[in-house]
Design a protein around this motif. Structure first.
Motif, PDB file in Angstrom:
ATOM      1  N   ASP A   1       0.825  -1.206   0.000  1.00 40.71           N
ATOM      2  CA  ASP A   1       0.000   0.000   0.000  1.00 40.71           C
ATOM      3  C   ASP A   1       0.864   1.263   0.000  1.00 40.71           C
ATOM      4  N   VAL A   2       1.917   1.262   0.818  1.00 39.02           N
ATOM      5  CA  VAL A   2       2.818   2.409   0.887  1.00 39.02           C
ATOM      6  C   VAL A   2       3.508   2.635  -0.460  1.00 39.02           C
TER       7      VAL A   2
ATOM      8  N   CYS B   1       5.247  14.876  -2.794  1.00 39.93           N
ATOM      9  CA  CYS B   1       4.511  16.081  -3.139  1.00 39.93           C
ATOM     10  C   CYS B   1       5.232  16.788  -4.289  1.00 39.93           C
TER      11      CYS B   1
ATOM     12  N   CYS C   1       0.943  17.616  -0.782  1.00 42.59           N
ATOM     13  CA  CYS C   1       0.786  17.106   0.579  1.00 42.59           C
ATOM     14  C   CYS C   1      -0.186  17.998   1.355  1.00 42.59           C
TER      15      CYS C   1
ATOM     16  N   ASN D   1       0.628   3.751  -3.083  1.00 44.54           N
ATOM     17  CA  ASN D   1      -0.199   4.947  -2.894  1.00 44.54           C
ATOM     18  C   ASN D   1       0.536   6.192  -2.408  1.00 44.54           C
ATOM     19  N   ILE D   2       1.738   6.032  -1.863  1.00 42.82           N
ATOM     20  CA  ILE D   2       2.468   7.187  -1.349  1.00 42.82           C
ATOM     21  C   ILE D   2       3.441   7.689  -2.407  1.00 42.82           C
ATOM     22  N   ARG D   3       3.456   8.990  -2.590  1.00 42.41           N
ATOM     23  CA  ARG D   3       4.350   9.619  -3.573  1.00 42.41           C
ATOM     24  C   ARG D   3       4.989  10.843  -2.929  1.00 42.41           C
TER      25      ARG D   3
ATOM     26  N   VAL E   1      -0.306  11.609  -0.489  1.00 38.01           N
ATOM     27  CA  VAL E   1      -1.214  10.681  -1.163  1.00 38.01           C
ATOM     28  C   VAL E   1      -1.652  11.290  -2.495  1.00 38.01           C
ATOM     29  N   ASP E   2      -1.884  12.603  -2.484  1.00 32.39           N
ATOM     30  CA  ASP E   2      -2.269  13.320  -3.702  1.00 32.39           C
ATOM     31  C   ASP E   2      -1.049  14.032  -4.283  1.00 32.39           C
TER      32      ASP E   2
END
Length: 201
Positions: free
Chosen positions: A50-51, A58, A70, A54-56, A66-67
């Protein structure tokens, strides 16, 4: 049994690649995976997946997000003329926990280190200069770690940006030389932020 032994060896090798994990600790981790309940280990595997999925970073400050942006960069209440430069997202988190800083951040994703062959092009310096060039930033706090490499990185950035009309300050030296920000007591970090001083080139 040979296959099982090889599987444990492979898993142990993977664990040794984690920071601060030696061979003995890696072996303990590997055998824990072997004997733990299946649902516990599959939950760990799902959390890792998941990390990574889904984590990127900023797109503005290079904090974890996440988007595209940040939560800090999206927050309209943050002081946008005040920029704090840190080495890693975990340093940002340490400073946020003090509750003393209400500006924005820029994460370098490292520090200059000739011994590790990390140069200016390996950091997010171009993005930092682009942010400063907009003229929106009035003060930039250098919050790199207070050690030789952190100081060298701060000095390099100060020279890089000296042509821009931005005030450059440094954390007060209540933070002991050789410290790593993520491990510094939050009250000491708060004092270092509030007592920041001019940056000498």
């Amino acid at each position: 049994m040979a296959d099982l032994t090889e599987s444990i060896k492979n898993l142990t090798t993977c664990f040794t690649k984690l920071p601060g994990v030696g061979r003995k600790t890696a072996e303990r981790f590997a055998y824990h995976v072997l004997i733990a309940k299946q649902e516990e280990i599959l939950a760990l595997a799902d959390a890792i997946r998941d990390v990574k999925t889904n984590i990127r970073y900023c797109r503005q400050c290079y904090n974890l997000a996440v988007d595209e942006l940040c939560d800090i960069c999206k927050d309209p209440a943050r002081e946008r003329s005040l920029l704090c430069v840190v080495e890693q997202p975990r340093d940002l988190l340490a400073l946020e926990q003090t509750g003393a800083f209400h500006g924005l951040y820029h994460v370098l994703l490292g520090r200059l280190s000739p011994t590790e062959k990390i140069g200016p092009d390996d950091l997010t310096l171009k993005a930092l200069e682009k942010r400063v060039a907009t003229g929106e930033v009035r003060e930039m706090i250098m919050a790199t770690n207070p050690n030789m490499e952190g100081d060298a990185t701060a000095f390099y950035i100060g020279r890089l940006l000296q042509e821009y009309p931005v005030k450059i300050t440094r954390l007060a030296r209540g933070v002991t030389t050789g410290s790593v920000l993520e491990f510094v007591n939050k009250d000491i970090l708060k004092d270092a932020l509030e007592g920041r001083r001019g940056f000498q080139l």
